[in-house]
Design a protein around this motif. Structure first.
Motif, PDB file in Angstrom:
ATOM      1  N   VAL A 159      77.401  30.051 -56.289  1.00  0.00           N
ATOM      2  CA  VAL A 159      77.102  29.180 -57.431  1.00  0.00           C
ATOM      3  C   VAL A 159      78.126  29.319 -58.563  1.00  0.00           C
ATOM      4  O   VAL A 159      77.866  28.903 -59.689  1.00  0.00           O
ATOM      5  CB  VAL A 159      75.664  29.404 -57.954  1.00  0.00           C
ATOM      6  N   ARG A 160      79.294  29.885 -58.245  1.00  0.00           N
ATOM      7  CA  ARG A 160      80.343  30.036 -59.256  1.00  0.00           C
ATOM      8  C   ARG A 160      81.036  28.698 -59.516  1.00  0.00           C
ATOM      9  O   ARG A 160      80.824  27.721 -58.798  1.00  0.00           O
ATOM     10  CB  ARG A 160      81.382  31.069 -58.793  1.00  0.00           C
ATOM     11  N   THR A 161      81.891  28.689 -60.513  1.00  0.00           N
ATOM     12  CA  THR A 161      82.650  27.476 -60.845  1.00  0.00           C
ATOM     13  C   THR A 161      83.683  27.185 -59.758  1.00  0.00           C
ATOM     14  O   THR A 161      84.001  28.056 -58.942  1.00  0.00           O
ATOM     15  CB  THR A 161      83.390  27.636 -62.185  1.00  0.00           C
ATOM     16  N   GLN A 162      84.228  25.986 -59.797  1.00  0.00           N
ATOM     17  CA  GLN A 162      85.255  25.601 -58.827  1.00  0.00           C
ATOM     18  C   GLN A 162      86.472  26.520 -58.928  1.00  0.00           C
ATOM     19  O   GLN A 162      87.022  26.947 -57.916  1.00  0.00           O
ATOM     20  CB  GLN A 162      85.684  24.148 -59.052  1.00  0.00           C
ATOM     21  N   ARG A 163      86.883  26.839 -60.138  1.00  0.00           N
ATOM     22  CA  ARG A 163      88.043  27.715 -60.338  1.00  0.00           C
ATOM     23  C   ARG A 163      87.788  29.096 -59.722  1.00  0.00           C
ATOM     24  O   ARG A 163      88.657  29.654 -59.057  1.00  0.00           O
ATOM     25  CB  ARG A 163      88.370  27.854 -61.813  1.00  0.00           C
ATOM     26  N   GLU A 164      86.592  29.642 -59.939  1.00  0.00           N
ATOM     27  CA  GLU A 164      86.256  30.945 -59.352  1.00  0.00           C
ATOM     28  C   GLU A 164      86.258  30.859 -57.826  1.00  0.00           C
ATOM     29  O   GLU A 164      86.771  31.746 -57.147  1.00  0.00           O
ATOM     30  CB  GLU A 164      84.885  31.415 -59.848  1.00  0.00           C
ATOM     31  N   TRP A 165      85.666  29.810 -57.294  1.00  0.00           N
ATOM     32  CA  TRP A 165      85.605  29.602 -55.848  1.00  0.00           C
ATOM     33  C   TRP A 165      87.006  29.525 -55.253  1.00  0.00           C
ATOM     34  O   TRP A 165      87.292  30.133 -54.235  1.00  0.00           O
ATOM     35  CB  TRP A 165      84.816  28.326 -55.564  1.00  0.00           C
ATOM     36  N   VAL A 206      78.572  28.169 -48.679  1.00  0.00           N
ATOM     37  CA  VAL A 206      78.446  26.830 -49.262  1.00  0.00           C
ATOM     38  C   VAL A 206      78.664  26.974 -50.759  1.00  0.00           C
ATOM     39  O   VAL A 206      78.152  27.910 -51.380  1.00  0.00           O
ATOM     40  CB  VAL A 206      77.050  26.238 -48.963  1.00  0.00           C
ATOM     41  N   HIS A 207      79.402  26.047 -51.333  1.00  0.00           N
ATOM     42  CA  HIS A 207      79.699  26.113 -52.763  1.00  0.00           C
ATOM     43  C   HIS A 207      78.996  24.992 -53.504  1.00  0.00           C
ATOM     44  O   HIS A 207      79.254  23.804 -53.267  1.00  0.00           O
ATOM     45  CB  HIS A 207      81.213  26.013 -52.986  1.00  0.00           C
ATOM     46  N   ILE A 208      78.088  25.380 -54.387  1.00  0.00           N
ATOM     47  CA  ILE A 208      77.469  24.440 -55.322  1.00  0.00           C
ATOM     48  C   ILE A 208      77.392  25.174 -56.661  1.00  0.00           C
ATOM     49  O   ILE A 208      76.602  26.112 -56.804  1.00  0.00           O
ATOM     50  CB  ILE A 208      76.054  23.994 -54.876  1.00  0.00           C
ATOM     51  N   PRO A 209      78.216  24.790 -57.624  1.00  0.00           N
ATOM     52  CA  PRO A 209      78.166  25.459 -58.930  1.00  0.00           C
ATOM     53  C   PRO A 209      76.765  25.388 -59.540  1.00  0.00           C
ATOM     54  O   PRO A 209      76.049  24.394 -59.361  1.00  0.00           O
ATOM     55  CB  PRO A 209      79.181  24.681 -59.769  1.00  0.00           C
ATOM     56  N   LEU A 210      76.400  26.440 -60.246  1.00  0.00           N
ATOM     57  CA  LEU A 210      75.063  26.514 -60.832  1.00  0.00           C
ATOM     58  C   LEU A 210      74.744  25.294 -61.688  1.00  0.00           C
ATOM     59  O   LEU A 210      73.633  24.761 -61.620  1.00  0.00           O
ATOM     60  CB  LEU A 210      74.920  27.796 -61.662  1.00  0.00           C
ATOM     61  N   ASN A 211      75.720  24.813 -62.464  1.00  0.00           N
ATOM     62  CA  ASN A 211      75.449  23.674 -63.336  1.00  0.00           C
ATOM     63  C   ASN A 211      75.244  22.368 -62.572  1.00  0.00           C
ATOM     64  O   ASN A 211      74.844  21.367 -63.153  1.00  0.00           O
ATOM     65  CB  ASN A 211      76.542  23.519 -64.398  1.00  0.00           C
ATOM     66  N   GLU A 212      75.490  22.361 -61.255  1.00  0.00           N
ATOM     67  CA  GLU A 212      75.255  21.170 -60.424  1.00  0.00           C
ATOM     68  C   GLU A 212      74.016  21.321 -59.536  1.00  0.00           C
ATOM     69  O   GLU A 212      73.621  20.370 -58.863  1.00  0.00           O
ATOM     70  CB  GLU A 212      76.465  20.915 -59.522  1.00  0.00           C
ATOM     71  N   LEU A 213      73.443  22.497 -59.521  1.00  0.00           N
ATOM     72  CA  LEU A 213      72.382  22.805 -58.559  1.00  0.00           C
ATOM     73  C   LEU A 213      71.157  21.909 -58.720  1.00  0.00           C
ATOM     74  O   LEU A 213      70.599  21.439 -57.729  1.00  0.00           O
ATOM     75  CB  LEU A 213      71.988  24.284 -58.669  1.00  0.00           C
ATOM     76  N   ASN A 214      70.749  21.644 -59.939  1.00  0.00           N
ATOM     77  CA  ASN A 214      69.578  20.795 -60.156  1.00  0.00           C
ATOM     78  C   ASN A 214      69.775  19.411 -59.538  1.00  0.00           C
ATOM     79  O   ASN A 214      68.856  18.879 -58.914  1.00  0.00           O
ATOM     80  CB  ASN A 214      69.279  20.669 -61.653  1.00  0.00           C
TER      81      ASN A 214
END
Length: 101
Positions: free
Chosen positions: A28-34, A43-51
């Motif tokens: 759930v990290r940011t794109q830059r961190e990923w 699977v990558h879904i940033p926390l701020n997009e999870l909802n």
């Protein structure tokens, strides 16, 4: 075995049990961190997009081990996903989680 070994050893066993039973790693990290590094096949879904993307997670139809950089955001993701009836545990920081797999 000390108390902390007992607690953290149980967490490590729980994570391994989840993964061995088909769980996926949700980062759930940011794109830059990923982009700077991540666990293979996660699977990558940033926390701020999870909802907005919770249906995407539901479609996976597998248990989830959430991770981030330190465990704080993954704890928030875990709580949110569990409230949505998605079986999720907090794997903590991704580097530490990777060493447990």
């Amino acid at each position: 075995m000390g108390f902390l070994d007992f607690i953290f050893g149980a967490k490590k066993r729980q994570i391994k049990d989840y993964v061995n039973n088909g769980a996926i790693i949700l980062d759930v990290r940011t794109q830059r961190e990923w982009d700077s590094g991540h666990i293979d096949n996660s699977v990558h879904i940033p926390l701020n997009e999870l909802n907005n993307r919770v249906d995407e997670v539901k479609k996976i139809n597998k248990p989830i081990v959430a991770c981030c950089a330190s465990g704080i955001r993954s704890a928030k993701a875990t709580k949110f996903l569990n409230l949505k009836n998605i079986d999720t545990i907090n794997g903590g920081g991704w580097v530490n989680l990777k060493s447990k797999l």
